[in-house]
Design a protein around this motif. Sequence first.
Motif, mmCIF file in Angstrom:
data_model
loop_
_atom_site.group_PDB
_atom_site.id
_atom_site.type_symbol
_atom_site.label_atom_id
_atom_site.label_comp_id
_atom_site.label_asym_id
_atom_site.label_seq_id
_atom_site.Cartn_x
_atom_site.Cartn_y
_atom_site.Cartn_z
ATOM 1 N N ASN A 94 0.836 -1.185 0.000
ATOM 2 C CA ASN A 94 0.000 0.000 0.000
ATOM 3 C C ASN A 94 0.883 1.251 0.000
ATOM 4 O OD1 ASN A 94 -2.273 1.618 0.148
ATOM 5 N ND2 ASN A 94 -2.451 1.448 2.362
ATOM 6 N N GLY A 95 0.659 2.144 -0.952
ATOM 7 C CA GLY A 95 1.437 3.372 -1.063
ATOM 8 C C GLY A 95 2.341 3.397 -2.284
ATOM 9 N N ALA A 96 2.639 2.245 -2.854
ATOM 10 C CA ALA A 96 3.479 2.198 -4.056
ATOM 11 C C ALA A 96 2.746 2.862 -5.215
ATOM 12 C CB ALA A 96 3.817 0.754 -4.413
ATOM 13 N N VAL A 97 3.504 3.523 -6.095
ATOM 14 C CA VAL A 97 2.933 4.201 -7.259
ATOM 15 C C VAL A 97 3.412 3.474 -8.503
ATOM 16 C CG1 VAL A 97 2.846 6.357 -8.559
ATOM 17 C CG2 VAL A 97 2.912 6.409 -6.059
ATOM 18 N N PHE A 98 2.468 3.135 -9.392
ATOM 19 C CA PHE A 98 2.785 2.423 -10.621
ATOM 20 C C PHE A 98 1.991 3.034 -11.765
ATOM 21 C CE2 PHE A 98 3.572 -0.554 -13.744
ATOM 22 C CZ PHE A 98 2.435 -1.223 -14.135
ATOM 23 N N ASN A 99 2.695 3.569 -12.764
ATOM 24 C CA ASN A 99 2.063 4.148 -13.947
ATOM 25 C C ASN A 99 2.543 3.376 -15.169
ATOM 26 O OD1 ASN A 99 0.787 6.466 -12.630
ATOM 27 N ND2 ASN A 99 2.876 7.125 -12.274
ATOM 28 N N GLY A 100 1.674 2.524 -15.699
ATOM 29 C CA GLY A 100 2.037 1.712 -16.855
ATOM 30 C C GLY A 100 1.148 0.502 -16.955
ATOM 31 N N GLU A 101 1.532 -0.431 -17.800
ATOM 32 C CA GLU A 101 0.789 -1.673 -17.969
ATOM 33 C C GLU A 101 1.549 -2.809 -17.306
ATOM 34 O OE1 GLU A 101 -1.357 -0.784 -22.245
ATOM 35 O OE2 GLU A 101 -0.058 -2.512 -22.048
ATOM 36 N N CYS A 102 0.788 -3.786 -16.827
ATOM 37 C CA CYS A 102 1.388 -4.952 -16.186
ATOM 38 C C CYS A 102 0.911 -6.194 -16.910
ATOM 39 C CB CYS A 102 0.984 -5.013 -14.713
ATOM 40 S SG CYS A 102 1.626 -6.457 -13.865
ATOM 41 N N LYS A 103 1.862 -7.024 -17.347
ATOM 42 C CA LYS A 103 1.534 -8.304 -17.966
ATOM 43 C C LYS A 103 2.110 -9.396 -17.095
ATOM 44 C CE LYS A 103 0.952 -6.578 -22.530
ATOM 45 N NZ LYS A 103 0.994 -6.820 -23.938
ATOM 46 N N MET A 104 1.238 -10.294 -16.640
ATOM 47 C CA MET A 104 1.656 -11.398 -15.783
ATOM 48 C C MET A 104 1.479 -12.696 -16.558
ATOM 49 S SD MET A 104 -0.012 -10.095 -12.223
ATOM 50 C CE MET A 104 0.710 -11.412 -11.266
ATOM 51 N N THR A 105 2.614 -13.341 -16.868
ATOM 52 C CA THR A 105 2.593 -14.581 -17.629
ATOM 53 C C THR A 105 3.549 -15.575 -16.989
ATOM 54 O OG1 THR A 105 4.349 -13.839 -19.100
ATOM 55 C CG2 THR A 105 2.100 -13.379 -19.808
ATOM 56 N N GLU A 106 3.448 -16.817 -17.412
ATOM 57 C CA GLU A 106 4.373 -17.847 -16.933
ATOM 58 C C GLU A 106 5.793 -17.525 -17.372
ATOM 59 O OE1 GLU A 106 4.033 -20.601 -14.921
ATOM 60 O OE2 GLU A 106 2.116 -19.678 -14.488
ATOM 61 N N ASN A 107 5.921 -16.937 -18.568
ATOM 62 C CA ASN A 107 7.232 -16.571 -19.094
ATOM 63 C C ASN A 107 7.245 -15.057 -19.267
ATOM 64 O OD1 ASN A 107 9.581 -16.143 -20.453
ATOM 65 N ND2 ASN A 107 9.230 -17.700 -22.020
ATOM 66 N N ALA A 108 7.807 -14.352 -18.312
ATOM 67 C CA ALA A 108 7.777 -12.885 -18.304
ATOM 68 C C ALA A 108 8.629 -12.266 -19.406
ATOM 69 C CB ALA A 108 8.229 -12.356 -16.949
ATOM 70 N N ALA A 109 9.404 -13.053 -20.108
ATOM 71 C CA ALA A 109 10.242 -12.520 -21.178
ATOM 72 C C ALA A 109 9.419 -12.123 -22.388
ATOM 73 C CB ALA A 109 11.304 -13.537 -21.567
ATOM 74 N N GLY A 110 8.120 -12.364 -22.334
ATOM 75 C CA GLY A 110 7.272 -11.898 -23.421
ATOM 76 C C GLY A 110 6.592 -13.005 -24.200
ATOM 77 N N GLN A 111 7.079 -14.240 -24.123
ATOM 78 C CA GLN A 111 6.445 -15.336 -24.818
ATOM 79 C C GLN A 111 5.280 -15.824 -23.971
ATOM 80 O OE1 GLN A 111 9.508 -18.206 -25.311
ATOM 81 N NE2 GLN A 111 10.585 -17.024 -26.862
ATOM 82 N N VAL A 112 4.101 -15.820 -24.548
ATOM 83 C CA VAL A 112 2.914 -16.200 -23.800
ATOM 84 C C VAL A 112 2.835 -17.721 -23.701
ATOM 85 C CG1 VAL A 112 0.401 -16.089 -23.733
ATOM 86 C CG2 VAL A 112 1.712 -14.126 -24.534
ATOM 87 N N LYS A 113 2.755 -18.213 -22.483
ATOM 88 C CA LYS A 113 2.591 -19.640 -22.227
ATOM 89 C C LYS A 113 1.369 -19.762 -21.334
ATOM 90 C CE LYS A 113 4.881 -23.575 -20.081
ATOM 91 N NZ LYS A 113 6.017 -23.999 -19.300
#
Length: 137
Positions: A94-113
Amino acid sequence: MVNSSNVIAKETSIKGDIITQGNIRIEGVVNGTLSSKTKIVIGESARLVGNIDTKEAEIAGNVEGEVKCSDILFLKKTAVINGNIHTKKLVIENGAVFNGECKMTENAAGQVKGETNTVSLKNEKSKPEKGKEAISG
């Protein structure tokens, strides 16, 4: 496995990319990409203008850039992130500031699994969906 630890002190300013096999903690200012095979910690006094690419990260300072974590990302209450996040797991205090998009995947390098969860944090008023009208009494 590498057990080295690197520290960039509060009074230190670096321009350029930092690539390490071990852990790294930033308390100063870095203009460039940070890459680690293990863990990156951005301290409360730290400022990073550049991207992060690591297995695990803990951010309490200011980051302007993309954050990629193949495992888990912790945003402490003093964290300010201006940029997109790609991670497998995300913990936000609580209190953290985040401006952007978040993508949560099994492979965070960008390949969708499997399934992808996309979260876009914006402060907008809710709008009725197309084809559905707001009900007024």
